[in-house]
Design a protein around this motif. Sequence first.
Motif, PDB file in Angstrom:
ATOM      1  N   ALA A   1       0.998  -1.243  -0.080  1.00 33.01           N
ATOM      2  CA  ALA A   1       0.050   0.021  -0.026  1.00 33.01           C
ATOM      3  C   ALA A   1       1.001   1.320  -0.079  1.00 33.01           C
ATOM      4  O   ALA A   1       0.421   2.193  -0.625  1.00 33.01           O
ATOM      5  CB  ALA A   1      -1.026  -0.015   1.272  1.00 33.01           C
ATOM      6  N   PHE A   2       1.974   1.089   0.632  1.00 34.55           N
ATOM      7  CA  PHE A   2       2.880   2.384   0.753  1.00 34.55           C
ATOM      8  C   PHE A   2       3.457   2.657  -0.628  1.00 34.55           C
ATOM      9  O   PHE A   2       3.603   3.743  -0.856  1.00 34.55           O
ATOM     10  CB  PHE A   2       3.986   2.226   1.745  1.00 34.55           C
ATOM     11  CG  PHE A   2       4.990   3.208   1.653  1.00 34.55           C
ATOM     12  CD1 PHE A   2       4.940   4.334   2.062  1.00 34.55           C
ATOM     13  CD2 PHE A   2       6.464   2.818   1.221  1.00 34.55           C
ATOM     14  CE1 PHE A   2       6.031   5.358   2.143  1.00 34.55           C
ATOM     15  CE2 PHE A   2       7.297   3.584   1.125  1.00 34.55           C
ATOM     16  CZ  PHE A   2       7.183   4.877   1.538  1.00 34.55           C
ATOM     17  N   LEU A   3       3.889   1.408  -1.098  1.00 38.43           N
ATOM     18  CA  LEU A   3       4.644   1.677  -2.382  1.00 38.43           C
ATOM     19  C   LEU A   3       3.782   2.027  -3.556  1.00 38.43           C
ATOM     20  O   LEU A   3       3.993   2.935  -4.363  1.00 38.43           O
ATOM     21  CB  LEU A   3       5.363   0.377  -2.820  1.00 38.43           C
ATOM     22  CG  LEU A   3       6.551  -0.267  -1.929  1.00 38.43           C
ATOM     23  CD1 LEU A   3       7.178  -1.472  -2.399  1.00 38.43           C
ATOM     24  CD2 LEU A   3       7.798   0.966  -2.150  1.00 38.43           C
ATOM     25  N   SER A   4       2.400   1.556  -3.588  1.00 38.77           N
ATOM     26  CA  SER A   4       1.473   2.006  -4.613  1.00 38.77           C
ATOM     27  C   SER A   4       1.181   3.500  -4.412  1.00 38.77           C
ATOM     28  O   SER A   4       0.888   4.337  -5.229  1.00 38.77           O
ATOM     29  CB  SER A   4       0.279   1.046  -4.326  1.00 38.77           C
ATOM     30  OG  SER A   4      -0.824   1.524  -5.326  1.00 38.77           O
ATOM     31  N   GLY A   5       0.930   3.883  -3.114  1.00 41.32           N
ATOM     32  CA  GLY A   5       0.660   5.413  -2.716  1.00 41.32           C
ATOM     33  C   GLY A   5       1.783   6.271  -3.129  1.00 41.32           C
ATOM     34  O   GLY A   5       1.527   7.140  -3.562  1.00 41.32           O
ATOM     35  N   LEU A   6       2.944   5.784  -2.891  1.00 43.84           N
ATOM     36  CA  LEU A   6       4.220   6.528  -3.389  1.00 43.84           C
ATOM     37  C   LEU A   6       4.179   6.653  -4.941  1.00 43.84           C
ATOM     38  O   LEU A   6       4.463   7.959  -5.387  1.00 43.84           O
ATOM     39  CB  LEU A   6       5.510   6.002  -2.923  1.00 43.84           C
ATOM     40  CG  LEU A   6       6.799   6.666  -3.143  1.00 43.84           C
ATOM     41  CD1 LEU A   6       6.810   7.941  -2.531  1.00 43.84           C
ATOM     42  CD2 LEU A   6       8.010   6.049  -2.794  1.00 43.84           C
ATOM     43  N   LEU A   7       3.842   5.580  -5.686  1.00 46.61           N
ATOM     44  CA  LEU A   7       3.882   5.915  -7.098  1.00 46.61           C
ATOM     45  C   LEU A   7       2.850   6.694  -7.408  1.00 46.61           C
ATOM     46  O   LEU A   7       2.851   7.585  -8.374  1.00 46.61           O
ATOM     47  CB  LEU A   7       3.700   4.340  -7.810  1.00 46.61           C
ATOM     48  CG  LEU A   7       4.846   3.433  -7.608  1.00 46.61           C
ATOM     49  CD1 LEU A   7       4.467   2.136  -8.285  1.00 46.61           C
ATOM     50  CD2 LEU A   7       6.126   4.042  -8.548  1.00 46.61           C
TER      51      LEU A   7
END
Length: 172
Positions: free
Chosen positions: A95-101
């Motif tokens: 979720a963090f990586l997707s949100g960062l992208l």
Amino acid sequence: MARFVRWYGSGPLHLLVLIASFALTGYAMVRLFAVQPWEVAIWFVGAAVLHDLILLPLYSLADLSALSVLRHRADASDRPTAPWTPWINHLRVPAFLSGLLLLVWFPLILRLAVPYPGDTGLSDSVYLGRWLAITGVLFAASAVAFAVRLRRARRTGGSDGSRPPAGDGAAP
């Protein structure tokens, strides 16, 4: 060496990398402020306000919601020998990586970058699908990693880590 680790808390390589990263950040800041001081200052203040007042409460609420919704409510006496594997980070990381992208590429994902197709000659219509595909792959890889950890914990008959602290909400 042990005295340094006890005093600093980590090895000298960690300190060297930390100093190098601060030096690189300082160099970048000096270069940016030399070219566009007001724009950079406004960007930093805006980023701090956006993060602290909007994003932090939102993702804290999402994390607490995930913990409360996905909490396993089975009584521990039902399965006294069941292994415990922490699961929440298998949701947090993708979720963090997707949100960062999404945060980095949102003008193209949401097709808000008006001059992009004119300046580059490329279409911005592929970014939403690619971001969704990357998000799906991140969550699938995290689910596979969790399944492998759970299987390994069941095979050994114990937990693959310490027991969760009281109120952690991790499922056994």
